[in-house]
Design an enzyme around this catalytic site. Sequence first.
Site, PDB file in Angstrom:
ATOM      1  N   GLY A 196     -22.684 -17.076   5.339  1.00 10.86           N
ATOM      2  CA  GLY A 196     -21.728 -17.011   4.232  1.00 10.86           C
ATOM      3  C   GLY A 196     -21.350 -15.585   3.875  1.00 10.86           C
ATOM      4  N   ASP A 197     -22.340 -14.706   3.791  1.00 10.86           N
ATOM      5  CA  ASP A 197     -22.076 -13.304   3.486  1.00 10.86           C
ATOM      6  C   ASP A 197     -21.227 -12.649   4.570  1.00 10.86           C
ATOM      7  OD1 ASP A 197     -23.705 -12.556   0.994  1.00 10.86           O
ATOM      8  OD2 ASP A 197     -25.193 -13.581   2.210  1.00 10.86           O
TER       9      ASP A 197
END
Length: 397
Positions: A167-168
């Site tokens: 996600g990051d």
Amino acid sequence: MSGPLAGIKVIEIGALIAAPFAARLMAEFGADVIKIEAPGDGDPIRKWRKLHNGTSLWWYLQSRNKRSIALNLKSADGIAIVKRLLEDADVLIENMKPGALEKLGLGWDVLHALNPKLTMVRISGYGQTGPYKDRPGFGAIGEAMGGIRYTTGEAGGVPARVGVSLGDSLASLHAVMGALMSVLRVKTGQGDGQVVDVSLVESVFNLMESLVPEYDLLGHVRERSGGALPGIAPSNTYPTRDGAYVVIAGNSNPIYKRLMAVIGRQDLADDPQFAQNDGRAAQAALIDAAIAGWTSRHPIERVLAELEAADVPAGRIYSVADIVADPHYQARDMILRQTLPDGVEVAMPGIVPKLSATPGAVRWQGPALGEHTDAVLAQLGMTAADIARLRENGAVQ
């Protein structure tokens, strides 16, 4: 500095993954990235995962080519230095909680008035607006709410995660894309800088293909499917006789026919109901069973050799040991030998993408905390006495 982003000045007020990874990508292609860290411990990622002599190996990768300045953002002098750095900067990348920079007097209105050409990249869990904007958001939550966790894992099993901070990293890629679009607008005279609002949730959601129209029009909810690619067949992970696994993507019409020929199932190749993907997808279990029946009778090297000879896309599932030893990775300069500050040599990932005329480069590994504080302040016109005073009152380290 060289590279396509030479002459671009980037200020990073970020920690851990999303903003620092975005800034690292820009630094690899020549941008002058000044990373602002808190005095004392600096970015927490300095102590994350595996350490070498007290410093994270991830840190050396995540912060390569950056300059580190240890600055106290709770002091008036510290904020004044940030503003001076931003007066001629092209990009600010931050991943603080929405509203945090405003509390420091560094909101968009202030910074845009200070430098109309500045692009402000803001990475947060849910974005700068909306009912969830004030919630704390990490990459894992972005993966959960962005839809990818629901579709990852074995059929009927517990939702799983990918073994990296996906996600990051997806947010970082969207951040760089947005930053470059905004900078291009400024550099071509089309307008001033702007805010690039990147949400972890939305960055994951952006990769979720046709989930929304499938649900809205057909009421279909894509579920977990293990190693298969839902609705596209055959594309799955299959066992081999020696306990390994091979990924085979035989999902185009001509490749499917070649694959069936390799596994000795000409009947499935010639069956008109399997001529197109929709027919194959409806009988994916049958086709997968036929492929697995063949792969499980042979060792992986033979499986790969026969599929390569037939021009069928296939590959073993690599561990990091496989990656580092692979001759293709090495030929593409994707495994770089780098020297750490204590002289120890270590393998690091190479640079992506590959540019023919202005390739990226690694000029140095992640710096010590505040390693460039004096040099950066000197570039702002401060004397040694000025810097000593700032250090004495705790504004810098």
